[in-house]
Scaffold this motif. Structure first.
Motif, short mmCIF file in Angstrom:
data_model
loop_
_atom_site.label_atom_id
_atom_site.label_comp_id
_atom_site.label_asym_id
_atom_site.label_seq_id
_atom_site.Cartn_x
_atom_site.Cartn_y
_atom_site.Cartn_z
N ARG A 78 0.86 -1.26 0.01
CA ARG A 78 0.15 -0.14 0.08
C ARG A 78 0.75 1.21 0.03
NH1 ARG A 78 -4.93 -2.28 1.29
NH2 ARG A 78 -4.81 -4.02 2.70
N GLY A 79 0.61 2.29 -0.92
CA GLY A 79 1.55 3.25 -1.26
C GLY A 79 2.57 2.82 -1.94
N CYS A 80 3.23 3.94 -2.70
CA CYS A 80 4.22 3.68 -3.45
C CYS A 80 5.46 4.81 -3.54
CB CYS A 80 3.61 3.61 -5.23
SG CYS A 80 4.66 2.95 -6.19
N GLU A 81 6.48 4.37 -3.37
CA GLU A 81 7.60 5.05 -3.38
C GLU A 81 8.07 5.87 -4.68
OE1 GLU A 81 12.10 5.54 -1.36
OE2 GLU A 81 11.20 3.38 -1.63
N CYS A 84 4.97 9.20 -8.44
CA CYS A 84 4.08 9.67 -9.53
C CYS A 84 3.01 10.60 -8.89
CB CYS A 84 3.75 8.63 -10.29
SG CYS A 84 4.80 7.41 -10.90
N ILE A 85 3.40 12.05 -9.31
CA ILE A 85 2.48 12.73 -8.77
C ILE A 85 0.92 12.51 -9.40
CG2 ILE A 85 3.09 14.53 -10.78
CD1 ILE A 85 2.00 15.30 -7.00
N TYR A 86 0.93 12.06 -10.56
CA TYR A 86 -0.49 11.96 -11.34
C TYR A 86 -1.15 10.50 -10.62
CZ TYR A 86 2.86 9.03 -14.23
OH TYR A 86 3.79 8.33 -14.35
N CYS A 87 -0.28 9.94 -9.66
CA CYS A 87 -1.28 8.47 -9.51
C CYS A 87 -2.61 8.44 -8.95
CB CYS A 87 -0.29 7.87 -8.42
SG CYS A 87 -0.48 6.25 -8.17
N THR A 138 -1.11 -0.02 -6.72
CA THR A 138 0.45 0.40 -6.57
C THR A 138 1.42 -0.62 -7.15
OG1 THR A 138 0.64 -0.58 -4.43
CG2 THR A 138 -0.19 1.61 -4.49
N ASP A 139 2.65 -0.01 -7.50
CA ASP A 139 3.59 -0.76 -8.25
C ASP A 139 4.16 -1.95 -7.41
OD1 ASP A 139 5.83 -1.63 -9.92
OD2 ASP A 139 5.48 0.43 -10.88
N THR A 169 3.74 -2.68 -14.48
CA THR A 169 4.84 -1.97 -13.72
C THR A 169 5.50 -0.69 -14.38
OG1 THR A 169 6.74 -2.33 -12.36
CG2 THR A 169 6.43 -3.62 -14.62
N LYS A 170 6.14 -0.03 -13.78
CA LYS A 170 7.23 1.00 -14.22
C LYS A 170 8.60 0.38 -13.90
CE LYS A 170 4.75 5.22 -14.33
NZ LYS A 170 3.36 4.91 -13.67
#
Length: 361
Positions: A78-81, A84-87, A138-139, A169-170
């Protein structure tokens, strides 16, 4: 724009997307910083990433959204480091009592043991197999996966059950798991989506600060396809007046890297994402902020976001139609418009438990 009392100085948030940390929408009380005369310089240091653990009660999340091509997903974190501002997933952090702003990027939740929970759910007699999507919120290959390895554990379980899986994924860390993904691909059980938002390294670093550089992601597409793993290039999101001029170039680069299909999604600004995005625009691209938001609102009936099914992913109106047509023409020219082969569900089997009695059939 985010209230000034929750805005964090830029030098305290290097490599972060959001510029503030407003309270989540479910909080009864709001948080505000103020000077009480006792703050010391060391108390306001650079924001660090903190990963907490959560004992998962379930692994698979089901949905009935008509906008999504899958009905079940799994999220190890949960959450993603990546930041990405647009997430569009940022608002989900509010359910945890955390901010969709900087908390989303710095206060992460890992779900150790999720692979065991998944195995239990797949063994249930009532379970009916269908492709499982991973990375839709989240990724799963964000930086903490390097140490935690939760997704790799999940892939081991899916391989044992011969269960179909689609991964988005990115993160280039996915290359670590080629040894698991290639055999699954050989059985028609896996496909991967790699998101490339822009080819501009500077824009990428500002907009998605902890994501691998665009050229590095293209290299990942190449390495996966060379291993026989089918990859879909995801031009997502398309940002009006910022990344849209690159649409054809991104598709061309993805085709050269070996992608066999492509898709696109327009910028989405649900709930708390909208003010975070507007504040980011004013900070990084003040000369284009008004133009970007004018295009966004043009596609959503004058609003920052239209949540209606069938509209939220692409928008509507002349601008949205132009982007759709440009994508179709370029994808057809590059042979990226072909539908992907359906993942196989007929190979699913429940493996014997360790130390358990083997089946005679």
């Amino acid at each position: 724009m985010a209230p000034a009392d929750r805005k964090i100085d830029a030098d305290k948030r290097p490599g972060r997307g959001a510029g503030s940390n407003d309270s989540g929408r479910f909080e009864r009380l709001s948080r505000a910083d103020f000077d009480d005369g006792w703050d010391l310089p060391e108390d306001r240091g650079v924001l660090r990433t903190v990963v907490s653990d959560e004992v998962p009660r379930s692994a698979i999340t089901y949905n009935t959204s008509p906008d999504l091509p899958f009905d079940r997903s799994l999220n190890p974190y949960r959450g993603c480091e990546h930041g990405c501002i647009y997430c569009f997933a940022r608002p989900s952090h509010a359910y945890l009592g955390l901010s969709p702003g900087l908390d989303f990027e710095t206060r992460l939740i890992a779900r150790p043991g999720i692979a065991d929970v998944l195995a239990r759910e797949l063994r249930a007699k009532r379970y009916r197999v269908a492709p499982l999507s991973i990375g839709t919120n989240t990724d799963p290959y964000q930086p903490c996966e390097r140490d935690r390895g939760l997704l790799r554990d999940v892939l081991v379980v899916l391989a044992a059950f011969r269960h179909p899986v689609a991964i988005v994924t990115k993160g280039t860390l996915i290359e670590r798991d080629i040894d698991l993904l290639a055999p699954l691909a050989g059985q028609g059980l896996v496909r991967v989506g790699i998101s490339v938002t822009t080819l501009d390294r500077d824009l990428s670093r500002r907009m998605e600060p902890r994501v691998p550089a665009p050229a590095r992601r293209l290299q990942t597409i190449r390495r996966l396809t060379q291993a026989g793993i089918p990859v879909r290039l995801m031009v997502s999101p398309v940002v009006p007046a910022l990344t849209d001029p690159e649409l054809e170039s991104i598709l061309h680069a993805g085709a050269e890297a070996g992608a066999s299909a492509a898709s696109w999604v327009m910028l989405r600004l649900p709930r708390e994402v909208a003010p975070l995005w507007r504040a980011w625009l004013e900070e990084h691209y003040p000369d284009r902020a008004a133009r970007v938001m004018a295009r966004v609102r043009e596609m959503h009936g004058g609003r920052d976001y239209d949540p209606r099914w069938g509209h939220r992913m692409r928008g509507e109106g002349p601008y949205a139609q132009v982007i759709s047509q440009r994508f179709k023409l370029a994808a057809r020219r590059l042979e990226l418009d072909r539908p992907q082969t359906d993942l196989r569900c007929d190979l699913f089997r429940v493996p014997p438990r360790a130390g358990g009695q083997l089946s005679l059939f």
